[in-house]
Design a protein around this motif. Sequence first.
Motif, PDB file in Angstrom:
ATOM      1  N   SER A   1       0.815  -1.229  -0.033  1.00  0.00           N
ATOM      2  CA  SER A   1       0.131  -0.022   0.027  1.00  0.00           C
ATOM      3  C   SER A   1       0.950   1.171  -0.031  1.00  0.00           C
ATOM      4  N   GLN A   2       0.246   2.490  -0.111  1.00  0.00           N
ATOM      5  CA  GLN A   2       0.844   3.367  -0.530  1.00  0.00           C
ATOM      6  C   GLN A   2       2.089   4.173   0.380  1.00  0.00           C
ATOM      7  N   THR A   3       1.602   4.261   1.608  1.00  0.00           N
ATOM      8  CA  THR A   3       2.305   4.733   2.791  1.00  0.00           C
ATOM      9  C   THR A   3       3.565   3.648   3.136  1.00  0.00           C
ATOM     10  N   ILE A   4       3.202   2.490   2.913  1.00  0.00           N
ATOM     11  CA  ILE A   4       4.224   1.430   3.272  1.00  0.00           C
ATOM     12  C   ILE A   4       5.374   1.600   1.772  1.00  0.00           C
ATOM     13  N   SER A   5       4.763   1.601   0.716  1.00  0.00           N
ATOM     14  CA  SER A   5       5.938   1.859  -0.416  1.00  0.00           C
ATOM     15  C   SER A   5       6.647   3.187  -0.276  1.00  0.00           C
ATOM     16  N   ALA A   6       6.151   4.306   0.277  1.00  0.00           N
ATOM     17  CA  ALA A   6       6.817   5.421   0.069  1.00  0.00           C
ATOM     18  C   ALA A   6       7.906   5.491   1.418  1.00  0.00           C
ATOM     19  N   HIS A   7       7.461   4.884   2.547  1.00  0.00           N
ATOM     20  CA  HIS A   7       8.198   5.276   3.620  1.00  0.00           C
ATOM     21  C   HIS A   7       8.886   3.691   4.276  1.00  0.00           C
ATOM     22  N   LEU A   8       8.526   2.566   4.166  1.00  0.00           N
ATOM     23  CA  LEU A   8       9.380   1.404   4.779  1.00  0.00           C
ATOM     24  C   LEU A   8      10.280   0.707   3.519  1.00  0.00           C
ATOM     25  N   MET A   9       9.438   0.608   2.258  1.00  0.00           N
ATOM     26  CA  MET A   9       9.826  -0.273   0.906  1.00  0.00           C
ATOM     27  C   MET A   9      11.311   0.470   0.479  1.00  0.00           C
TER      28      MET A   9
END
Length: 306
Positions: free
Chosen positions: A100-108
Amino acid sequence: MNYTLRQLRVFVAVARQGSFSQAGQLIGLSQSAVSHSIKELEGEMGIRLLDRTTREVLLTEAGEQLASRLERMLEELNTTLLDVRSYGQQRSGTVRVAASQTISAHLMPQCLAASQHHFPDIKVLLRDRPQQWVLQSIRNAEVDFGIVIGPLAAEDLECEAILDEPFLLLCRQDDPLASVRTVRWQMLNHRLLVLQDYASGSRVLIDEALRLQQVQAEIVQEIGHPATLFPMVEAGIGISILPALALPLPQGRPLLVRRMEPEINRTIMLVRRKNRSLTPAAEVIWQEVRQQATLLTKQRQIRPAF
């Protein structure tokens, strides 16, 4: 017939060496164990395979037929097993991950960088999509695994929680709540809220938190992409609730975040199809994502980001 692979290997060794003792030395068995194994095999097959004398061991006609065919079959079996073992140790190929988008931007980004460093022969393709799309792509085997917001109730998926993070208040620096170090949920009563829409896995959790905390607020805007929350709040349209993973705030903007009390968390979860094994390459990337989430948790304990 109830014969074993060990019996067949012993027989081939005796056929090659022409001696029980030499065959035993080759495969690590005593002479008596070799003799016993051959007797068991002959008993199961109902035919004599070897003629034994005091000086030598000779193959019978049946034994010669079996030895000539069996030796090739065992070599092929050994090659097959070695190939499978090599596949199990493989650290190359392409791994498809959806988040999901927040995860893609800040964890991935950290996960992708670490994977590239540790496993340069593995190519990781990230698909940045809303949560429901991520779940569907896992079910359709379009990706190897995904990272989503939990808790998640899905009997057809295997889930592993890797990170818990709190929801925070986002407001302007001149907002009345900016002067409060820790904001109680009830302080949001009768305020205007800008929230992500239901494509986000967080929205249902935020709705439930507002209900449990008996907060009566007006949701004036529902946003698809999390980055849009910042200019909306900056423009004074409303305040917002966002997960800690959305930090840091954009530089140079009159925004701040505050802890909320009681602390309500969302869970980041690794998800894959149930009862389906990952490829060796996908398995090591799964482990790498888990490791990076653990490191992120430790870093926040040392240097809180809010």
